[in-house]
Enzyme design. Structure first.
Site, short mmCIF file in Angstrom:
data_model
loop_
_atom_site.label_atom_id
_atom_site.label_comp_id
_atom_site.label_asym_id
_atom_site.label_seq_id
_atom_site.Cartn_x
_atom_site.Cartn_y
_atom_site.Cartn_z
N SER A 46 67.64 81.69 75.60
CA SER A 46 67.99 80.36 76.12
C SER A 46 69.00 80.52 77.24
CB SER A 46 68.60 79.49 75.02
OG SER A 46 69.21 78.33 75.57
N TYR A 85 74.35 78.75 68.00
CA TYR A 85 73.11 78.89 68.77
C TYR A 85 73.37 79.73 70.03
CZ TYR A 85 68.91 77.45 71.36
OH TYR A 85 67.72 77.43 72.07
#
Ligand code: NDP
Length: 237
Positions: free
Chosen positions: A132, A146
Site C-alpha cells: 500500500s 496497517y
C-alpha cells in the site's frame, strides 16, 4: 499469444476487490489460475465459474495452511499475495489479538508464501505482493498497524529479491493508493479526505492495479525486482 498462456498462477486472497481483478486478468490471458479465499465463499464460487479458475478455502491467518496451499499448488510461474486487512481505531484501545491477526495475514503469510513458492518456482518466476502507499505515507491516525504491515513488505521484497535473484525470480511490491473496493468504496465516508491528498481526485479501479501486476508478471519486467511500484493518483507524492 499472451505471455501467460498455461502459466500457473496462484493469487492469495482472490475472491473480491483487487484480488478478483487480478484473477480475471490472468484468466483472460489463458493462465491456469487458482486463488484462495476465507470469508466469501459465494463470491469465490461465482468468480471461479466465471473465469474457469479454481477457488480454494485457505485462511491467510493460518501460516501452516498457507504454506501447505503453496506447496500443494506445485511449481508456480506467478505468486500474487493480495489478501490483506486493516484494523482501524485508537491504538490505545485496540484488541492486541486483532492486531496480531492483522500481522499474520498482512506480513507473515506473504513472507512464508513467497519463500515456499520459491522452493519450486522455475527460472523467470514472479513473486508479487500487494502492499500500500501507506507503507510510504500514513497521513491519518488510527491505522498504524496497517501502515507498519505494509512497510514490512518493502523489506520482504528487498531481501527476497537478493535471495532469489540469482535464479531469475523477481520479487516486487505493488503499492496502491485508494482503490474502489468493499474495503474502501469510492463513495465511502473517507472519500473527501483521501481525494484531498491526491493529484488525480478519484479512487483507482481494481483493474488498474491488475494491469500493473500483469506487467510485473510478464517478460518485459524481467529486470524489475526488489522494488516498490506505487499506483496511487499521487496520494504519496
Ligand atoms: P477487500 O476487502 O475488498 O478484499 C480482500 C480480499 O482478500 C478478499 O478476496 C478476501 O477474501 C481476501 N482476504 C482477506 N482476508 C483473508 C484471509 N484471512 N484469508 C484469505 N483471504 C483473505 O480488499 P481490497 O481488494 O481493497 O484490498 C486487497 C489488497 O490491496 C489488500 O492487501 C489491501 O491492503 C491492499 N490495498 C487496498 C487499497 C484500497 O484502497 N482498496 C489501497 C492499498 C492497498 P474473503 O472475503 O473470501 O475472505
Amino acid at each position: 499469444m499472451s505471455a501467460f498462456q498455461k502459466k500457473s498462477v496462484l493469487v492469495l486472497g482472490g475472491s473480491r476487490g483487487i484480488g478478483a481483478a487480478i484473477v480475471r486478468r490472468f484468466a483472460s490471458e489463458g493462465a491456469a489460475v487458482a486463488f484462495s479465499y476465507a470469508g466469501s465463499p459465494e463470491a469465490a464460487e461465482q468468480l471461479a465459474s466465471e473465469t474457469g479458475s479454481t477457488a480454494i478455502l485457505t485462511d491467510s491467518a493460518n501460516r501452516d495452511a498457507v504454506i501447505e496451499l503453496v506447496r500443494e499448488s506445485g511449481p508456480l510461474d506467478v505468486l500474487v499475495v493480495n489478501a490483506g486487512i486493516a484494523v482501524f481505531g485508537d491504538a490505545l484501545e485496540q484488541d492486541p489479538d486483532a492486531i496480531d491477526r492483522l500481522f499474520r495475514i498482512n506480513i507473515h503469510a506473504p513472507y512464508h508464501a513467497a519463500v515456499e513458492a520459491a522452493r519450486q518456482m522455475p527460472e523467470g518466476g514472479r513473486i508479487i505482493v500487494i502492499g500500500s502507499v501507506n507503507g510510504d505515507r500514513m497521513p491519518n491516525p488510527g491505522m498504524a498497524s496497517y501502515a507498519l504491515s505494509k512497510s514490512a513488505l518493502q523489506g520482504l521484497a528487498r531481501g527476497l529479491a537478493r535471495d532469489f535473484g540469482p535464479r531469475g525470480i523477481t520479487v516486487n511490491v505493488v503499492q496502491p493508493g485508494p482503490i474502489d473496493t468493499d474495503a474502501n468504496p469510492a463513495d465511502g465516508p473517507m472519500k473527501e479526505l483521501l481525494h484531498g491528498f491526491m493529484a488525480i481526485k478519484r479512487h483507482g479501479r481494481p483493474e488498474e492495479v491488475a494491469g500493473m501486476v500483469a506487467w510485473l508478471a510478464g517478460p518485459e519486467a524481467s529486470f524489475a525486482t526488489g522494488a516498490m511500484h506505487t499506483i496511487d493518483g499521487a496520494f504519496g507524492a
